[in-house]
Design a protein around this motif. Structure first.
Motif, PDB file in Angstrom:
ATOM      1  N   THR A 180      12.061   8.632 -11.235  1.00 15.31           N
ATOM      2  CA  THR A 180      11.907   7.193 -11.345  1.00 15.31           C
ATOM      3  C   THR A 180      11.315   6.699 -10.039  1.00 15.31           C
ATOM      4  OG1 THR A 180      13.792   7.002 -12.844  1.00 15.31           O
ATOM      5  CG2 THR A 180      13.084   5.003 -11.709  1.00 15.31           C
ATOM      6  N   LEU A 181      10.136   6.039 -10.139  1.00 19.64           N
ATOM      7  CA  LEU A 181       9.420   5.584  -8.949  1.00 19.64           C
ATOM      8  C   LEU A 181       9.223   4.083  -9.031  1.00 19.64           C
ATOM      9  CD1 LEU A 181       7.769   8.430 -10.112  1.00 19.64           C
ATOM     10  CD2 LEU A 181       7.134   8.346  -7.706  1.00 19.64           C
ATOM     11  N   GLY A 197       1.368  -1.045  -6.023  1.00 20.37           N
ATOM     12  CA  GLY A 197       0.364  -2.016  -5.599  1.00 20.37           C
ATOM     13  C   GLY A 197      -0.939  -1.979  -6.364  1.00 20.37           C
ATOM     14  N   ALA A 198      -1.394  -0.790  -6.782  1.00 18.35           N
ATOM     15  CA  ALA A 198      -2.649  -0.681  -7.526  1.00 18.35           C
ATOM     16  C   ALA A 198      -2.455   0.063  -8.843  1.00 18.35           C
ATOM     17  CB  ALA A 198      -3.713   0.019  -6.672  1.00 18.35           C
ATOM     18  N   ASN A 199      -2.030   1.338  -8.775  1.00 14.14           N
ATOM     19  CA  ASN A 199      -1.978   2.187  -9.964  1.00 14.14           C
ATOM     20  C   ASN A 199      -0.646   2.904 -10.091  1.00 14.14           C
ATOM     21  OD1 ASN A 199      -4.801   1.714 -10.490  1.00 14.14           O
ATOM     22  ND2 ASN A 199      -5.262   3.188  -8.874  1.00 14.14           N
ATOM     23  N   SER A 259       0.805  -1.219   0.000  1.00 17.51           N
ATOM     24  CA  SER A 259       0.000   0.000   0.000  1.00 17.51           C
ATOM     25  C   SER A 259       0.841   1.274   0.000  1.00 17.51           C
ATOM     26  CB  SER A 259      -0.930   0.013   1.212  1.00 17.51           C
ATOM     27  OG  SER A 259      -0.171   0.054   2.413  1.00 17.51           O
ATOM     28  N   ALA A 260       2.140   1.154  -0.122  1.00 18.70           N
ATOM     29  CA  ALA A 260       3.000   2.336  -0.134  1.00 18.70           C
ATOM     30  C   ALA A 260       2.687   3.221  -1.338  1.00 18.70           C
ATOM     31  CB  ALA A 260       4.460   1.912  -0.152  1.00 18.70           C
ATOM     32  N   LEU A 263       3.975  -5.582  -4.712  1.00 17.94           N
ATOM     33  CA  LEU A 263       2.992  -6.296  -3.902  1.00 17.94           C
ATOM     34  C   LEU A 263       1.612  -5.707  -4.158  1.00 17.94           C
ATOM     35  CD1 LEU A 263       5.019  -6.274  -0.560  1.00 17.94           C
ATOM     36  CD2 LEU A 263       4.828  -8.187  -2.166  1.00 17.94           C
ATOM     37  N   LYS A 264       0.627  -6.564  -4.372  1.00 13.70           N
ATOM     38  CA  LYS A 264      -0.717  -6.101  -4.682  1.00 13.70           C
ATOM     39  C   LYS A 264      -1.353  -5.390  -3.492  1.00 13.70           C
ATOM     40  CE  LYS A 264      -5.105  -7.733  -6.572  1.00 13.70           C
ATOM     41  NZ  LYS A 264      -5.855  -8.915  -7.077  1.00 13.70           N
ATOM     42  N   SER A 265      -2.075  -4.298  -3.795  1.00 13.64           N
ATOM     43  CA  SER A 265      -2.765  -3.551  -2.753  1.00 13.64           C
ATOM     44  C   SER A 265      -3.874  -2.730  -3.396  1.00 13.64           C
ATOM     45  CB  SER A 265      -1.794  -2.615  -2.024  1.00 13.64           C
ATOM     46  OG  SER A 265      -2.489  -1.676  -1.235  1.00 13.64           O
ATOM     47  N   ALA A 266      -4.898  -2.417  -2.648  1.00 10.02           N
ATOM     48  CA  ALA A 266      -5.999  -1.621  -3.191  1.00 10.02           C
ATOM     49  C   ALA A 266      -5.639  -0.154  -3.339  1.00 10.02           C
ATOM     50  CB  ALA A 266      -7.221  -1.753  -2.289  1.00 10.02           C
TER      51      ALA A 266
END
Length: 244
Positions: free
Chosen positions: A184-185, A223-225, A166-167, A190-193
């Motif tokens: 650069t990010l 994790g999400a977008n 979730s970071a 890891l999957k997260s909402a």
């Protein structure tokens, strides 16, 4: 070339009215509160250079603070340091944070907070390893109902989060205007909402988030977008540019 370590409170405190200071080649580690702290009730701390030093400890390693919206500390240069911990910029203007590197294992982000103007965060290498605070930004630009950061530039940084899905790489909420470009990010994979490389959110119905520019970044593994844009009731984000 000063070492100040393992004190109960701070390694170095700038207190009261101050105009002109230079700290170079010094070490501030393991102090209980801040490693380098700004405490200026009813005053400001101006024209400070912090360079070629090492700061490491819990919480915020460095605070750059004025007194209130009408009393901003100004003209800080923080460059070429190793900073393991957070940086808090609040009620300050004309601040440059560049060519620093470090690891932030705590829950404190590199944060530009409340009424702060013309803060540039450039050419740094930051890694967040924290695992306890969801949706925390490695770099955060955060306004409140009483004030919003304006003129924040986040450019050419390498930003990593490795601890939790979730970071967030750069999180901007209630800001006035912000530029996020040529960074650069890297996310933790890891999957997260809620995890995102860049998160933008308008929060105030009375003080619009005037402009968010996200250009020429490389954003991967979050994790999400890559980019998340949120609202809050009648709050407005007036201009949004996600390009290149």
């Amino acid at each position: 070339r000063v070492t100040a370590s393992d004190n109960t409170r701070n390694g170095l405190t700038f207190g009261g009215q101050l105009d002109g200071a230079r700290v170079t080649g010094s070490v501030f580690t393991g102090n209980g509160a801040q490693q380098v702290d700004t405490e200026a009730p009813s005053a400001t701390v101006n024209r400070v250079t912090l360079t070629h030093s090492r700061l490491a400890g819990p919480g915020f390693a460095l605070t750059i603070s004025g007194w209130a919206t009408e009393h901003l500390s100004s003209d800080w240069m923080v460059e070429d340091n190793q900073i393991d911990g957070g940086i808090n910029v609040v009620w300050s203007e004309r601040v440059v944070i560049r060519r620093n590197h470090g690891v932030n294992a705590g829950t404190s982000p590199i944060r530009v907070y409340r009424t702060s103007r013309d803060v540039t965060i450039a050419d740094n290498d930051w890694t967040s390893t924290q695992t306890s605070a969801p949706a925390l930004g490695v770099i955060a630009v955060m306004g409140t109902e009483g004030g919003a950061p304006t003129g924040t530039r986040i450019v050419r940084n390498t930003i990593r989060a490795v601890g939790m899905g979730s970071a967030v790489g750069v999180r901007c909420e209630g800001a006035g205007d912000v530029e996020i470009s040529d960074n650069t990010l890297y996310g933790p994979g890891l999957k997260s909402a809620v995890g995102a490389g860049v998160m933008l959110r308008a929060t105030s119905a009375t003080s619009p988030f005037r402009a968010a520019v996200v250009r020429r970044n490389r954003i991967a593994n979050w994790g999400a977008n890559a980019v998340t844009v949120w609202g809050n009731g009648l709050a407005r984000l007036d201009l949004l540019d996600i390009s290149d």
